[in-house]
Every structure is written in structure tokens, then in C-alpha cells.
Design a protein around this motif. Structure first.
Motif, PDB file in Angstrom:
ATOM      1  N   ARG A  66       0.801  -1.263   0.336  1.00  0.00           N
ATOM      2  CA  ARG A  66       0.141   0.307   0.027  1.00  0.00           C
ATOM      3  C   ARG A  66       1.044   0.943  -0.272  1.00  0.00           C
ATOM      4  N   ASP A 110       0.813  -4.447   3.964  1.00  0.00           N
ATOM      5  CA  ASP A 110       0.341  -3.779   4.957  1.00  0.00           C
ATOM      6  C   ASP A 110       2.125  -3.626   5.635  1.00  0.00           C
ATOM      7  N   TYR A 168     -11.576  -2.235  -5.658  1.00  0.00           N
ATOM      8  CA  TYR A 168     -10.951  -0.935  -5.342  1.00  0.00           C
ATOM      9  C   TYR A 168     -10.599  -0.337  -6.742  1.00  0.00           C
ATOM     10  N   HIS A 187      -7.659   3.379  -3.589  1.00  0.00           N
ATOM     11  CA  HIS A 187      -7.318   3.222  -2.441  1.00  0.00           C
ATOM     12  C   HIS A 187      -5.740   2.095  -3.096  1.00  0.00           C
ATOM     13  N   TYR A 206      -4.357  -0.973  -2.007  1.00  0.00           N
ATOM     14  CA  TYR A 206      -4.819  -2.111  -2.089  1.00  0.00           C
ATOM     15  C   TYR A 206      -5.284  -2.720  -3.718  1.00  0.00           C
ATOM     16  N   GLU A 242      -8.944   8.040   0.529  1.00  0.00           N
ATOM     17  CA  GLU A 242      -9.919   6.981   0.629  1.00  0.00           C
ATOM     18  C   GLU A 242     -10.798   6.138  -0.169  1.00  0.00           C
ATOM     19  N   GLU A 243     -10.868   5.349  -0.226  1.00  0.00           N
ATOM     20  CA  GLU A 243     -11.567   4.326  -0.960  1.00  0.00           C
ATOM     21  C   GLU A 243     -13.266   5.033  -0.579  1.00  0.00           C
ATOM     22  N   SER A 248     -12.049  -2.530   8.663  1.00  0.00           N
ATOM     23  CA  SER A 248     -10.191  -2.394   8.598  1.00  0.00           C
ATOM     24  C   SER A 248     -10.208  -3.513   9.983  1.00  0.00           C
ATOM     25  N   SER A 296      -7.145  -6.745   6.503  1.00  0.00           N
ATOM     26  CA  SER A 296      -5.899  -5.926   6.176  1.00  0.00           C
ATOM     27  C   SER A 296      -6.368  -4.768   7.486  1.00  0.00           C
ATOM     28  N   ASP A 323      -5.980  -0.875   6.382  1.00  0.00           N
ATOM     29  CA  ASP A 323      -7.412  -0.313   6.061  1.00  0.00           C
ATOM     30  C   ASP A 323      -8.464  -1.378   5.542  1.00  0.00           C
TER      31      ASP A 323
END
Length: 356
Positions: free
Chosen positions: A37, A82, A148, A151, A153, A222-223, A251, A296, A298
Motif C-alpha cells: 500500500r 500492510d 478497489y 486505494h 489495495y 480513501e476508497e 479495517s 488488512s 485499512d
């Protein structure tokens, strides 16, 4: 619970010590607060590349594995979205060797064209073997890019495309190392046959003089909330049709995380779980089926995946999963079933601690 001591060195290295005289071994673990990330969308796969590069030698160590083996130890590592984690197991009398090895590569990894080229080839071959040349190998690429949109991810740990690693330059790699591989971005854990006071002195001796770095501020996009149904149909030469259903979830640090973790267990953990019992054994819609969470830092995903039997079409297989999910949504979980998976989760934690 495991008893431990926690403190921080002047350079920011967090240290956790657990003393256990019942074992002749010591486990040494260093976790770096960097994962996929933290990569640029134009240079993905770097965190995973460094999982390999960290074994390529440092200022005073030509070959990490050779010294570890001579000390009677074993080592390995893993990377995810992460974090990047390195772990070693060694006889207690040789813990100095491990501390020296880990400190040397934290302070002065040997990054050069040769080491980069060697590990580049390893990573590209891994990409080919695990993602490009096997059935369903690109599944997680497809899931991530569908779930996604903003983000990081949206690409898996191994990278978005192999070309990012193929094109990586020495300056890119050096910048990544000096940005994240520092004592103030790491946690050192020692567990096993150690004396607390003695091992504190050793940690200070090997790590205390490593300078801290200015760690880049993590500003991840931010997604956005997903408001529409997304579907990605891929045609490929595979043994059976496969179905993947991904749902956004909270999260790892969110209080609701444990509820969703428990739901994934009720659905897919073990042969007696709902999806296995109903859709694989009873109805025989799936050859195999599972449910799991990404866990994860986030907001992550709850994923249901299965290999569909030849005589069942995908729409029918998908509907059967929705039917099972709807039962959960309506609260159709028995007290006995809930207690069973609570006990399973608790016993798993206890057994893991006993095996340390």
C-alpha cells in the motif's frame, strides 16, 4: 496471556521481549511498517522485491543465509499489503549472530546492480509461476482491481504488472530502502530462552547506533463507498469455472472486524461450515468452496470463492451463495453454532500461544 516487556530505543526502534526458559531456542522477529500500500501505482511490487533483497547481503555480511545456517538457525519472511516481516529461529547461545545479521541489513543493505538483477529475476519468475502460468493465478489481480478504484489495495502484493519490477532502477530501489527500512519504522520481538536484562544490553549494542530516518507520511486515498454492483467475467483455459464474490468490510482495528471474522468462519471454516456442508456436500454445486477475510489495516474484503462443478451453471452457483448469505443477514444463526465458532477462535489463540 503471554507476559512481555515493551520499550523503545532512542532511535525509535520498538522492542518486545518475552522470556521463556522452557525452550532452548530464541525467535527473533523484525516487522517493518511498509507494504504494497506504500508503493506508487507506477512502481508496484517494491515491498515484495525487498523481501528478497534483504537476503542479498549487507556491509559486513556477504550471504545472510550462510551465517544463519552456521548458527544452527532458520529464517524466512513474508510481505503483504500492510507490512514486511522477517523472522529467525536460533539456539539461544547464538542469538548474537541473529541480532548482528538483522542490524547489519537494517543499517547498511548492500544494494547494487548485481543484487538487484539477481532478485529481479527471482521475483519475475515468481510472478510468472504464481500468476501468469497457472490456472486462476491472476484471480487476485482481478478481484483487487474490481473491488478497489482508488486505494492501493487495488493491486496485489506481488505487483500490478511484472513490468514495474522489470523496469525498476537502482535509484528507485535505494530510495525505497532509505524511506522505510529504519529503526523508527520497525518492531523487534525476541521470544524464548533469553535473560531480559542481558538481552536489552545486546539489543542496544547492535541496534542502538543505527540512525533513525524521516519516514514518508502515509497519505493513502480513501476508497469511495461502492454504490453499484460490479462484475468482471474472465474467460480462460481452466479446469473448472470459478466464482469469486468480494464484499467490502471494515479495517482490522475496527470493533466490527471480529463480527465479520466470525461470519467468515461460520460460512467457510472447516468441513462442517455452512458453505461446505450445504453447497459442497449436500447440493454438490461446488468441488471446493471457502470464505475468508483479508484482515488488512485499512478497510478490506470478505471473499467467498469456489470451484463450480461442471453440471452447475454459474448463475445457479452464485444464487446458492446469495441464499446462504441471506440467512446470515436475517440472523439465522443458532446459539449452538455461534458458540462453536467462538470456542474455535478462542482455542486457536490459546494453541498458538502454547506453540510459541
Amino acid at each position: 496471556m503471554i507476559a512481555f516487556e515493551k520499550y523503545i530505543l532512542d532511535n525509535g526502534l520498538k522492542v518486545i521481549i518475552h522470556e521463556d526458559s522452557s525452550t532452548p531456542m530464541v525467535a527473533v522477529n523484525i516487522l517493518y511498517n511498509v507494504g504494497s500500500r506504500d508503493e506508487s501505482s507506477q512502481k508496484t511490487g517494491f515491498a515484495h522485491l525487498f523481501e528478497h533483497l534483504m537476503f542479498s547481503g549487507s556491509a559486513n555480511v556477504k550471504d545472510f543465509d550462510v551465517h544463519m545456517q552456521m548458527a544452527g538457525g532458520d529464517c524466512n519472511a513474508f510481505t503483504n499489503n500492510d507490512v514486511t516481516n522477517f523472522y529467525d529461529l536460533v539456539p539461544a547461545e547464538n542469538v548474537d549472530t541473529v541480532l548482528w545479521l538483522e542490524a547489519d541489513r537494517m543499517a547498511s543493505l548492500n544494494i547494487n546492480e548485481r543484487s538487484l538483477e539477481v532478485q529481479r529475476k527471482v521475483v519475475l519468475e515468481e510472478f510468472n509461476e504464481t500468476c501468469l502460468s497457472v490456472p486462476y493465478g491472476d484471480a487476485w489481480h482481478r478481484i483487487a482491481e474490481t473491488a478497489y478504484k482508488e486505494h492501493p489495495y487495488r493491486w496485489p502484493t506481488i505487483g500490478m504488472v511484472p513490468q514495474h519490477i522489470a523496469d525498476a532502477e537502482l535509484s528507485d530501489v535505494s530510495t525505497f530502502y532509505h524511506s522505510f527500512y529504519a529503526p523508527n519504522n520497525a518492531i523487534l520481538v525476541l521470544a524464548g530462552n533469553v535473560d531480559k536484562e542481558n538481552i536489552r544490553e545486546k539489543v542496544e549494542e547492535y541496534f542502538g547506533n543505527i540512525p533513525s530516518h524521516q519516514i514518508p507520511e502515509r497519505r493513502l486515498p480513501e476508497e469511495p463507498s461502492q454504490t453499484d454492483y460490479r462484475k468482471n467475467m474472465i474467460e480462460s483455459d481452466v479446469p473448472l469455472n470459478a466464482l469469486y464474490m468480494a464484499f467490502h468490510m471494515v479495517s482490522r482495528n475496527h470493533p466490527g472486524f471480529y463480527v465479520i471474522d466470525l461470519i467468515s468462519d461460520i460460512l467457510g471454516s472447516g468441513d462442517s461450515a455452512r458453505l461446505h456442508r450445504t453447497l459442497r456436500k449436500k447440493k454438490q454445486y461446488f468441488l471446493e468452496i471457502d470464505a475468508y477475510i483479508t484482515g488488512s489495516f485499512d478497510p478490506g474484503l470478505l471473499v467467498v470463492e469456489g470451484k463450480v462443478q461442471d453440471h452447475i451453471d454459474l448463475e445457479k452457483a452464485e444464487k446458492s451463495i446469495w441464499d446462504e448469505l441471506e440467512k446470515i443477514r436475517k440472523g439465522e444463526v443458532t446459539k449452538q453454532e455461534l458458540e462453536k465458532y467462538k470456542n474455535k477462535a478462542i482455542s486457536g489463540l490459546i494453541f498458538n500461544e502454547c506453540n510459541l
